[in-house]
Enzyme design. Structure first.
Site, PDB file in Angstrom:
ATOM      1  NE  ARG A   3      -4.125  -1.711  -0.003  1.00 35.08           N
ATOM      2  CZ  ARG A   3      -4.147  -2.762  -0.809  1.00 35.08           C
ATOM      3  NH1 ARG A   3      -3.099  -2.999  -1.601  1.00 35.08           N
ATOM      4  NH2 ARG A   3      -5.184  -3.576  -0.835  1.00 35.08           N
ATOM      5  CD  GLU A  52      -3.082   2.848  -6.219  1.00 39.63           C
ATOM      6  OE1 GLU A  52      -3.544   1.955  -6.927  1.00 39.63           O
ATOM      7  OE2 GLU A  52      -2.167   2.669  -5.404  1.00 39.63           O
ATOM      8  CG  HIS A 103      -2.709  -0.935  -7.782  1.00 37.32           C
ATOM      9  ND1 HIS A 103      -3.216  -0.304  -6.680  1.00 37.32           N
ATOM     10  CD2 HIS A 103      -2.663  -2.257  -7.455  1.00 37.32           C
ATOM     11  CE1 HIS A 103      -3.473  -1.188  -5.727  1.00 37.32           C
ATOM     12  NE2 HIS A 103      -3.143  -2.383  -6.173  1.00 37.32           N
TER      13      HIS A 103
END
Length: 419
Positions: free
Chosen positions: A345, A374, A394
């Site tokens: 993360r 993000e 991602h």
């Protein structure tokens, strides 16, 4: 709509599903609805407004369709900021009939799982990666970023596409002046040009909505100033170099296999539980355990550190200035040996407080598949450039196989729960 009228159960898709026989079977029995959050140009408040407006207009009690199933993509309700909260469910009747919420990814993003399960007996479940397809594909992504750190393939490829001459390209990459290009082996690298992007949000009038919205503004400028650490940078082999994997679930174990037996690295791992993990695979008997929390000068032994941790109070900002200083092998906190890869993360790295000089001038490489805010890249952009970083949007597990398997899993779960 009158409460006495018959309702039709409905499924809302916030992400594309594979149109298989299972999908078409569901389509015959249930109302099928699609909603997509805007990819850019809208604030979390505006995204939430759009979603709530959609369900108010399309589901019971405004229509005969009662929302009983939610099919989510990996981002879940992240675009809405706080996500699908307890307060929203209490306020909006349309959300109180949910029997199943399923997510075709690992993790449950921005959904109040406990409240749904306890209050409404809602089944909330993400993709069960029993066969380790997700773990394997994320490990491929880790392998790419680690290789980029040692070999810098992409940086060299980009220059070759520009120059279209392999010998001259190697000279340019070494930093030779155009009139002094000589043969070189190709292992020496120097930053020739870096592009800095200043990314901000600005307000802009949207004629369709007849109101102002936020949009991204990107200003770019190129400089010729070399990054300090790159004056001494060579491409190096990962063979026999030391790697530390933080987080050792399915993904961490797959990464260990690929680094150990694909790149011949010396691999260690650490777990949040602070305990060694019994690994059944006999191939991993020689992977070493590194004590969790031992973030002292012992970290300097590692040439690569790979993060595959979830975000929690214990892991948020785990990689901070102190952590990186302890990774240093030289004076002035030089990290020109270290490749740092984040597949967990974005907030595992404390981008806000790590001095820019650490990332921009000292560290060898940062590989990112996840980002602090993000889906936008903001805090990371000032510090990263073509040679000291590799970034992927991602897509660690974004393969055809995972998409199909996760979609089938979620559709099958919806069918079982709704009957």
């Amino acid at each position: 709509m009158s409460v006495t009228e018959e309702t039709i159960p409905a499924i809302l898709f916030l992400n594309e599903a594979v149109k298989t026989d299972l999908y078409f079977d569901l389509e015959k029995k249930y109302g099928m609805f699609d909603f997509r959050f805007a990819k850019k140009g809208k604030t979390p408040v505006e995204q939430q407004r759009d979603f709530l407006s959609y369900i108010e207009q399309n589901f019971y009690p405004a229509t005969k369709y009662k929302l009983e199933g939610l099919y989510l993509g990996y981002s879940g309700f992240h675009p809405m900021g706080d996500g699908l909260t307890e307060e929203l469910i209490i306020k909006y009747q349309q959300l109180q009939f949910l029997k199943v919420v399923t997510l075709c990814s690992r993790g449950i993003a921005k959904v109040c799982v406990d409240f749904l399960e306890e209050k409404y007996n809602t089944v909330v479940k993400n993709y069960d990666d029993n066969e380790s397809y997700v773990a394997n594909d994320v490990a491929d992504c880790a392998l790419y970023h680690v290789l980029e750190g040692f070999r810098k393939f992409s940086y060299q490829q980009n220059k070759l596409r520009e120059v279209l001459h392999s010998d001259i390209t190697r000279g340019y990459l070494r930093g030779d002046a155009e009139d002094e290009l000589k043969f070189c082996f190709g292992h020496e690298l120097k930053l020739l040009e870096q592009e800095k992007e200043d990314i901000t949000y600005v307000r802009k009038e949207d004629p369709d909505l007849n109101q102002e919205i936020e949009v991204l503004k990107i200003d770019s400028e190129k400089t010729e100033t070399p990054v300090d650490v790159l004056q001494y940078m060579y491409t190096t082999s990962p063979m026999h170099k030391k790697a530390l994997i933080l987080g050792y679930g399915k993904i961490g174990q797959q990464i260990a296999k690929k680094l150990k037996y694909g790149l011949s690295m010396d691999v260690s791992y650490s777990t949040r539980s602070g305990k060694k993990i019994d690994v059944e695979d006999s191939l991993l008997n020689d992977v070493k355990y590194y004590p969790w929390g031992n973030w002292d000068s012992n970290l300097s032994q590692f040439d690569a550190i790979i993060l595959c941790l979830p975000l929690s109070q214990d892991t948020k900002h785990l990689i901070d200035e102190s952590f990186l200083k302890n990774c240093s092998r030289h004076e002035e906190d030089n990290l020109n040996h270290l490749t740092l890869v984040n597949l967990g993360r974005g907030m595992l790295i404390d981008w806000e407080n790590i001095p820019k000089s650490f990332i921009k001038n000292k560290i060898r490489h940062v590989g990112l598949d996840v980002f602090y805010a993000e889906p936008t890249l903001t805090k990371e952009c000032d510090d990263l450039n073509d040679i000291n970083s590799s970034v992927t949007p991602h897509i660690g597990s974004s393969t055809f196989e995972v998409f199909n398997r996760s979609s089938e899993f979620c559709l099958d779960l919806i069918k079982k729960v709704l009957g």
